[in-house]
Design a protein around this motif. Structure first.
Motif, PDB file in Angstrom:
ATOM      1  N   ALA A 118       0.824  -1.209   0.000  1.00 34.61           N
ATOM      2  CA  ALA A 118       0.000   0.000   0.000  1.00 34.61           C
ATOM      3  C   ALA A 118       0.860   1.262   0.000  1.00 34.61           C
ATOM      4  CB  ALA A 118      -0.928  -0.012   1.211  1.00 34.61           C
ATOM      5  N   GLU A 119       1.973   1.244   0.762  1.00 35.59           N
ATOM      6  CA  GLU A 119       2.845   2.419   0.796  1.00 35.59           C
ATOM      7  C   GLU A 119       3.503   2.663  -0.562  1.00 35.59           C
ATOM      8  OE1 GLU A 119       6.660   4.248   3.275  1.00 35.59           O
ATOM      9  OE2 GLU A 119       5.957   2.219   3.687  1.00 35.59           O
ATOM     10  N   ASP A 120       3.946   1.583  -1.212  1.00 30.14           N
ATOM     11  CA  ASP A 120       4.542   1.717  -2.548  1.00 30.14           C
ATOM     12  C   ASP A 120       3.547   2.335  -3.518  1.00 30.14           C
ATOM     13  OD1 ASP A 120       6.817   0.415  -1.608  1.00 30.14           O
ATOM     14  OD2 ASP A 120       6.135  -1.557  -2.295  1.00 30.14           O
ATOM     15  N   ARG A 121       2.315   1.847  -3.492  1.00 32.56           N
ATOM     16  CA  ARG A 121       1.298   2.347  -4.430  1.00 32.56           C
ATOM     17  C   ARG A 121       0.968   3.809  -4.162  1.00 32.56           C
ATOM     18  NH1 ARG A 121      -0.469  -2.874  -3.346  1.00 32.56           N
ATOM     19  NH2 ARG A 121      -2.159  -2.249  -1.934  1.00 32.56           N
ATOM     20  N   SER A 122       1.016   4.197  -2.890  1.00 35.46           N
ATOM     21  CA  SER A 122       0.773   5.601  -2.548  1.00 35.46           C
ATOM     22  C   SER A 122       1.902   6.483  -3.069  1.00 35.46           C
ATOM     23  CB  SER A 122       0.642   5.744  -1.027  1.00 35.46           C
ATOM     24  OG  SER A 122       0.539   7.104  -0.657  1.00 35.46           O
ATOM     25  N   LEU A 123       3.154   6.031  -2.916  1.00 32.40           N
ATOM     26  CA  LEU A 123       4.300   6.814  -3.373  1.00 32.40           C
ATOM     27  C   LEU A 123       4.313   6.947  -4.893  1.00 32.40           C
ATOM     28  CD1 LEU A 123       7.111   5.404  -1.040  1.00 32.40           C
ATOM     29  CD2 LEU A 123       6.057   7.668  -0.921  1.00 32.40           C
ATOM     30  N   GLU A 125       1.640   6.547  -6.804  1.00 34.93           N
ATOM     31  CA  GLU A 125       0.312   6.959  -7.261  1.00 34.93           C
ATOM     32  C   GLU A 125      -0.226   6.001  -8.319  1.00 34.93           C
ATOM     33  OE1 GLU A 125       0.114  11.087  -8.390  1.00 34.93           O
ATOM     34  OE2 GLU A 125      -0.095  11.714  -6.304  1.00 34.93           O
ATOM     35  N   HIS A 225       9.526   6.820  -8.006  1.00 33.72           N
ATOM     36  CA  HIS A 225       9.501   7.751  -6.879  1.00 33.72           C
ATOM     37  C   HIS A 225      10.862   7.664  -6.223  1.00 33.72           C
ATOM     38  CE1 HIS A 225       9.199   8.851  -2.619  1.00 33.72           C
ATOM     39  NE2 HIS A 225       8.299   9.726  -3.012  1.00 33.72           N
TER      40      HIS A 225
END
Length: 246
Positions: A118-123, A125, A225
């Motif tokens: 989830a953190e990777d996908r947030s970074l 986008e 990112h």
């Protein structure tokens, strides 16, 4: 003419130039690290058998060049090299370091290929899980750590990165040479160094740092990112712009 004044020229090279060359070499080679105290004027005057005026002239020139810092009553000290980077450009850290007259070195610390969380996908986008490459790297200026890099590469957008070890080349120039980016975003903030960053940059825990985070896209596809962390005293961001014509 006195013996000291006559000694101001030796083998066609002035003592002023010799002092400049000797001290510069010690600083740029890393033999004298940032914070190292330069010998006092009277010590250098005795070492080179010259007038204090000659020594003062050389030290003043070194200070003007940004290599040393002169402090009243305390002496002269080696300054940490300070680079300038344009806020709106995607630049190569090697170019920054070499512009300082220092030797550049790159080190890949870790490399992990995984499915994005989830953190990777947030970074990045991105909305759905996919393969990513996570890298941790260090960039050096002379003998000193210059920047710490934490990077995610979207392997859906850049599948060939999965086979690159990034041992001989840093991720940024590798990506610039292979993926035409169409859009980029920079975020800049100040942080205090945690233990990981302090160890990576060889600074004290809690020391102020400058963090530059960047996302890039290619034809609307998220590419990478990256988070660059610099010791605050060694880096300056510059933006040059014109007033809006609206």
């Amino acid at each position: 003419m006195s013996m000291i004044e006559t000694a101001d020229v030796e083998g066609g090279v002035s003592l002023h130039q010799r002092i400049l060359s000797d001290i510069s070499e010690k600083i740029l080679s890393g033999a004298w690290a940032p914070g190292h105290r330069i010998p006092f004027e009277h010590e250098l005057s005795a070492q080179y058998n010259c007038s204090r005026m000659t020594v003062n002239k050389a030290l003043s020139q070194l200070a003007k060049a940004g290599l040393i810092e002169r402090r009243r009553r305390s002496g002269s000290f080696v300054r940490r090299p300070q680079s300038q980077a344009a806020v709106l450009e995607i630049h190569d850290i090697r170019v920054e370091v070499e512009a300082l007259g220092l030797l550049y070195r790159y080190e890949r610390v870790t490399r992990h290929k995984r499915r994005s969380d989830a953190e990777d996908r947030s970074l990045l986008e991105v909305g759905t899980a996919g393969p990513v490459l996570a890298l941790e790297c260090r960039h050096f200026a002379g003998q000193r750590p210059f920047a710490h890099e934490q990077r995610l590469i979207n392997l859906t957008a850049v599948p060939e990165a999965a086979d690159e070890e990034f041992l001989a080349i840093a991720p940024s120039p590798w990506l610039i040479g292979r993926v035409p980016w169409s859009e980029a975003e920079h975020r800049i903030r100040a942080v205090a160094a945690d233990r990981q960053i302090a160890a990576a940059l060889d600074i004290a825990a809690g020391a102020p740092c400058l963090v530059v985070e960047r996302r890039t896209w290619s034809a609307e596809h998220p590419v990478t990112h990256v988070r660059f962390t610099y010791a605050a005293e060694s880096h300056t961001l510059v933006a040059r712009f014109r007033p809006s014509q609206g």
